[in-house]
Design a protein around this motif. Structure first.
Motif, PDB file in Angstrom:
ATOM      1  N   ARG A 195      47.976  44.509  43.356  1.00 59.59           N
ATOM      2  CA  ARG A 195      46.648  44.306  43.962  1.00 59.59           C
ATOM      3  C   ARG A 195      46.287  42.821  43.956  1.00 59.59           C
ATOM      4  O   ARG A 195      45.737  42.305  44.915  1.00 59.59           O
ATOM      5  N   ARG A 196      46.607  42.152  42.869  1.00 59.57           N
ATOM      6  CA  ARG A 196      46.304  40.719  42.765  1.00 59.57           C
ATOM      7  C   ARG A 196      47.060  39.925  43.829  1.00 59.57           C
ATOM      8  O   ARG A 196      46.530  38.980  44.393  1.00 59.57           O
ATOM      9  N   GLN A 197      48.300  40.330  44.117  1.00 63.84           N
ATOM     10  CA  GLN A 197      49.100  39.639  45.121  1.00 63.84           C
ATOM     11  C   GLN A 197      48.634  39.988  46.543  1.00 63.84           C
ATOM     12  O   GLN A 197      48.617  39.133  47.422  1.00 63.84           O
ATOM     13  N   ALA A 198      48.264  41.248  46.757  1.00 63.81           N
ATOM     14  CA  ALA A 198      47.862  41.698  48.088  1.00 63.81           C
ATOM     15  C   ALA A 198      46.486  41.170  48.488  1.00 63.81           C
ATOM     16  O   ALA A 198      46.230  40.937  49.665  1.00 63.81           O
ATOM     17  N   LEU A 199      45.605  40.992  47.511  1.00 65.86           N
ATOM     18  CA  LEU A 199      44.235  40.544  47.781  1.00 65.86           C
ATOM     19  C   LEU A 199      43.910  39.315  46.945  1.00 65.86           C
ATOM     20  O   LEU A 199      43.242  39.410  45.904  1.00 65.86           O
ATOM     21  N   PRO A 200      44.354  38.144  47.375  1.00 64.01           N
ATOM     22  CA  PRO A 200      44.053  36.929  46.610  1.00 64.01           C
ATOM     23  C   PRO A 200      42.549  36.764  46.412  1.00 64.01           C
ATOM     24  O   PRO A 200      41.764  36.992  47.323  1.00 64.01           O
ATOM     25  N   GLY A 201      42.165  36.450  45.201  1.00 70.40           N
ATOM     26  CA  GLY A 201      40.755  36.242  44.891  1.00 70.40           C
ATOM     27  C   GLY A 201      40.031  37.499  44.447  1.00 70.40           C
ATOM     28  O   GLY A 201      38.828  37.469  44.204  1.00 70.40           O
ATOM     29  N   THR A 202      40.746  38.604  44.348  1.00 68.42           N
ATOM     30  CA  THR A 202      40.076  39.843  43.957  1.00 68.42           C
ATOM     31  C   THR A 202      39.532  39.728  42.532  1.00 68.42           C
ATOM     32  O   THR A 202      40.138  39.104  41.666  1.00 68.42           O
ATOM     33  N   GLN A 203      38.388  40.323  42.313  1.00 69.98           N
ATOM     34  CA  GLN A 203      37.738  40.273  41.011  1.00 69.98           C
ATOM     35  C   GLN A 203      37.519  41.663  40.419  1.00 69.98           C
ATOM     36  O   GLN A 203      36.992  41.794  39.324  1.00 69.98           O
ATOM     37  N   HIS A 204      37.886  42.713  41.176  1.00 69.70           N
ATOM     38  CA  HIS A 204      37.640  44.085  40.747  1.00 69.70           C
ATOM     39  C   HIS A 204      38.884  44.945  40.927  1.00 69.70           C
ATOM     40  O   HIS A 204      39.659  44.727  41.860  1.00 69.70           O
ATOM     41  N   CYS A 205      39.029  45.951  40.082  1.00 70.11           N
ATOM     42  CA  CYS A 205      40.097  46.936  40.251  1.00 70.11           C
ATOM     43  C   CYS A 205      39.728  47.822  41.451  1.00 70.11           C
ATOM     44  O   CYS A 205      38.572  47.815  41.909  1.00 70.11           O
ATOM     45  N   ALA A 206      40.677  48.581  41.965  1.00 65.92           N
ATOM     46  CA  ALA A 206      40.441  49.397  43.156  1.00 65.92           C
ATOM     47  C   ALA A 206      39.316  50.419  42.961  1.00 65.92           C
ATOM     48  O   ALA A 206      38.458  50.545  43.839  1.00 65.92           O
ATOM     49  N   PRO A 207      39.267  51.164  41.844  1.00 67.28           N
ATOM     50  CA  PRO A 207      38.181  52.134  41.690  1.00 67.28           C
ATOM     51  C   PRO A 207      36.787  51.479  41.655  1.00 67.28           C
ATOM     52  O   PRO A 207      35.851  51.990  42.275  1.00 67.28           O
TER      53      PRO A 207
END
Length: 73
Positions: free
Chosen positions: A47-59
């Motif tokens: 998820r971190r690689q697919a969405l750079p800058g993500t701050q939240h888990c998928a749920p």
């Protein structure tokens, strides 16, 4: 192009940028968090690689989007 046309174009651009920002459609960039800001669980590397800058888990991201759609957050 006169001043009125220029102001109109700038206003259209500003409104579009604001709408994109408020709708959350802009993609984040930059380093991703290792832990979710909401629940504290680790964010999977995929998820971190697919969405750079993500701050939240998928749920949590899903739950936050649902709250946002309802106008609760």
């Amino acid at each position: 192009m006169d001043v009125v046309d220029l102001c109109s174009e700038l206003n259209d651009f500003t409104e579009a940028a604001l709408e994109a920002h408020l709708s959350g459609n802009q993609q984040c960039s930059g380093p991703s968090a290792y832990r979710c800001e909401e629940c504290g669980d680790s964010i999977p590397e995929a998820r971190r690689q697919a969405l750079p800058g993500t701050q939240h888990c998928a749920p949590c991201k899903s739950a936050l989007e649902n709250l946002s759609k309802r106008g609760l957050r």
